[in-house]
Design an enzyme around this catalytic site. Structure first.
Site, PDB file in Angstrom:
ATOM      1  N   GLN A   1       4.968  -5.385   7.759  1.00  0.00           N
ATOM      2  CA  GLN A   1       4.224  -6.632   7.960  1.00  0.00           C
ATOM      3  C   GLN A   1       3.714  -7.168   6.633  1.00  0.00           C
ATOM      4  O   GLN A   1       2.938  -6.502   5.957  1.00  0.00           O
ATOM      5  CB  GLN A   1       3.057  -6.364   8.905  1.00  0.00           C
TER       6      GLN A   1
ATOM      7  N   TYR B   1       1.417  -9.570   5.371  1.00  0.00           N
ATOM      8  CA  TYR B   1       0.282 -10.461   5.580  1.00  0.00           C
ATOM      9  C   TYR B   1      -0.677 -10.443   4.387  1.00  0.00           C
ATOM     10  O   TYR B   1      -0.798 -11.404   3.655  1.00  0.00           O
ATOM     11  CB  TYR B   1      -0.489 -10.059   6.842  1.00  0.00           C
ATOM     12  N   SER B   2      -1.405  -9.342   4.208  1.00  0.00           N
ATOM     13  CA  SER B   2      -2.488  -9.280   3.234  1.00  0.00           C
ATOM     14  C   SER B   2      -1.997  -9.499   1.809  1.00  0.00           C
ATOM     15  O   SER B   2      -0.877  -9.111   1.444  1.00  0.00           O
ATOM     16  CB  SER B   2      -3.204  -7.935   3.311  1.00  0.00           C
TER      17      SER B   2
ATOM     18  N   SER C   1       2.072  -1.511   5.075  1.00  0.00           N
ATOM     19  CA  SER C   1       2.392  -0.190   5.612  1.00  0.00           C
ATOM     20  C   SER C   1       3.896   0.002   5.734  1.00  0.00           C
ATOM     21  O   SER C   1       4.606  -0.849   6.272  1.00  0.00           O
ATOM     22  CB  SER C   1       1.750  -0.004   6.988  1.00  0.00           C
TER      23      SER C   1
ATOM     24  N   GLU D   1      -1.450  -6.069  18.414  1.00  0.00           N
ATOM     25  CA  GLU D   1      -1.993  -4.812  17.900  1.00  0.00           C
ATOM     26  C   GLU D   1      -2.987  -4.202  18.867  1.00  0.00           C
ATOM     27  O   GLU D   1      -3.257  -3.001  18.817  1.00  0.00           O
ATOM     28  CB  GLU D   1      -2.693  -5.042  16.555  1.00  0.00           C
TER      29      GLU D   1
END
Length: 395
Positions: free
Chosen positions: A131, A133-134, A166, A249
């Site tokens: 993912q 995103y951050s 991750s 999630e």
């Protein structure tokens, strides 16, 4: 909220338990209890092969529609599978992000072509996802992302950096939130892209944790490309799709997570009995409180999952993350107290499972939304209190 299961459900539970018993042996026996948070570098290739075994058995995509290769099982059966998987010591899922985050996003927002391309390989355990995103300046404030995507000649070109990604070092694909509209700010002008990881222009740098493992990574996009058709949803409406992904999630897998927590608590209680820590009244009280907190967590999760999500998240969903993150952090601290002086000694084989629990659980109150941000979300969205001032401070 139904806290009981039908005789048919219990028959299904027995089927799941038997399959896991039959298959978590031989080459997969060493995977029992491994590969969870703080241990995700353990037996990576073996866990990928295990993912394919799950696919062969029809245990991936249990709730997906049958037309997309799923089994269309109801909530009770999905809960049962996740609970039995954890009870049997099933290893950390290499395909977790693809199955539980991307797949439901594609089912809700993806094109037919995207579903045909990506869902079968997730279901067979053949492709793995991360993912994107951050970013360094867009963690808790995700809408502040700076990564840019430009469409030219039928290809998207991506420039920027993601962090705390991750399993990026093991992933084949990444779903990336990027800014696609010049001059846009905040939640506007974003795009949700599906990007192959094995290409020039993608650099993955593992972030080594205090545990010695590196589940998280920095990912640099320097002209990385993906096809024009790899946009999920509309260009400029990526925020809506990204928020839908995050809502998943809080889904069924939370019940499996709680069974893993129960396994950890059982290990702590066993240690307390073996070393005599259970004789301490304060330790006994904290063990009882941890057990009670885990029960509360389960009931709240069942209540949340029983809610009709068509009308949006129920209020109890907003407390889920901060509750389990704080509980799990406290469980790690309790583990160290139960171990006593031995908690400060690292064995020849490295950290033991309880030490890993303590070290990794420090991150629980940070990732997927810090506790501080979670409190703001509860106040503003669940309790509908006035929004926190976000303008500049002139002192």
């Amino acid at each position: 909220m139904n806290l009981t299961f039908s005789p048919e459900d219990e028959a299904f539970r027995a089927e799941v338990a038997q399959w896991l018993s039959d298959n978590l042996r031989g080459e997969f026996a060493l995977l029992k209890g491994r590969g969870g948070p703080g241990d995700e570098d353990a037996f990576v290739e073996e866990r990928k092969r295990w993912e394919r075994r799950l696919g062969e058995g029809g245990w991936i995509g249990l709730g997906w529609p049958e037309e997309w290769g799923g089994r269309n099982l109801d909530l009770s059966r999905q809960v049962i599978f996740n609970e039995e998987y954890a009870r049997a010591g099933g290893p950390g899922r290499a395909g977790h992000i693809g199955e539980t985050l991307l797949a439901p996003t594609l089912l809700a927002f993806g094109t037919t072509a995207q579903k045909e391309r990506f869902l079968p390989k997730i279901r067979r355990g053949e492709e793995f996802w991360c993912q994107g995103y951050s970013e360094p300046n867009a963690g808790s404030d995700l809408s502040n992302i700076k990564t840019r995507a430009r469409l030219a000649g039928g290809r998207w070109s991506i420039e920027g950096q993601k962090i705390w990604t991750s399993l990026a070092h093991e992933a084949d694909w990444c779903f990336v939130l990027a800014r696609a509209v010049d001059g846009s700010r905040g939640r506007e002008g974003l795009v949700y892209l599906l990007v192959p990881m094995d290409q020039p222009g993608v650099t993955v740098r593992p972030i080594v944790q205090i545990t010695g493992t590196s589940e998280f990574n920095e990912v640099y996009f320097d002209g990385a490309e993906t096809a024009a058709e790899n946009v999920v949803g509309e260009i400029g409406a990526g925020w809506k799709v990204a928020m839908a992904t995050l809502s998943y999630e809080r889904g069924i897998s939370t019940l499996g997570q709680q069974m893993l927590f129960r396994n950890e608590l059982d290990r702590i209680m066993e240690t307390a009995r073996e070393n005599g820590a259970v004789e301490d009244a304060g330790i006994r009280r904290r063990l009882a409180a941890a057990y009670a907190g885990l029960k509360i967590m389960r009931y709240n999760a069942l209540r949340m999952l029983s809610h009709d999500h068509a009308g949006g998240l129920p209020r109890e969903a907003y407390i889920t993350k901060i509750f389990w993150a704080t509980w799990h952090r406290d469980l790690g601290e309790l583990a160290m107290e139960v171990m006593g002086p031995e908690a400060e000694v690292v064995g020849e084989d490295g950290f033991n499972l309880l030490q890993r629990l303590f070290l990794f659980s420090r991150s629980d109150t940070i990732y997927a939304g810090t506790n501080q941000i979670q409190r703001n979300i509860i106040a503003e969205r669940a309790l509908e209190l006035p929004r926190e001032p976000r303008g500049e401070c002139h002192g």
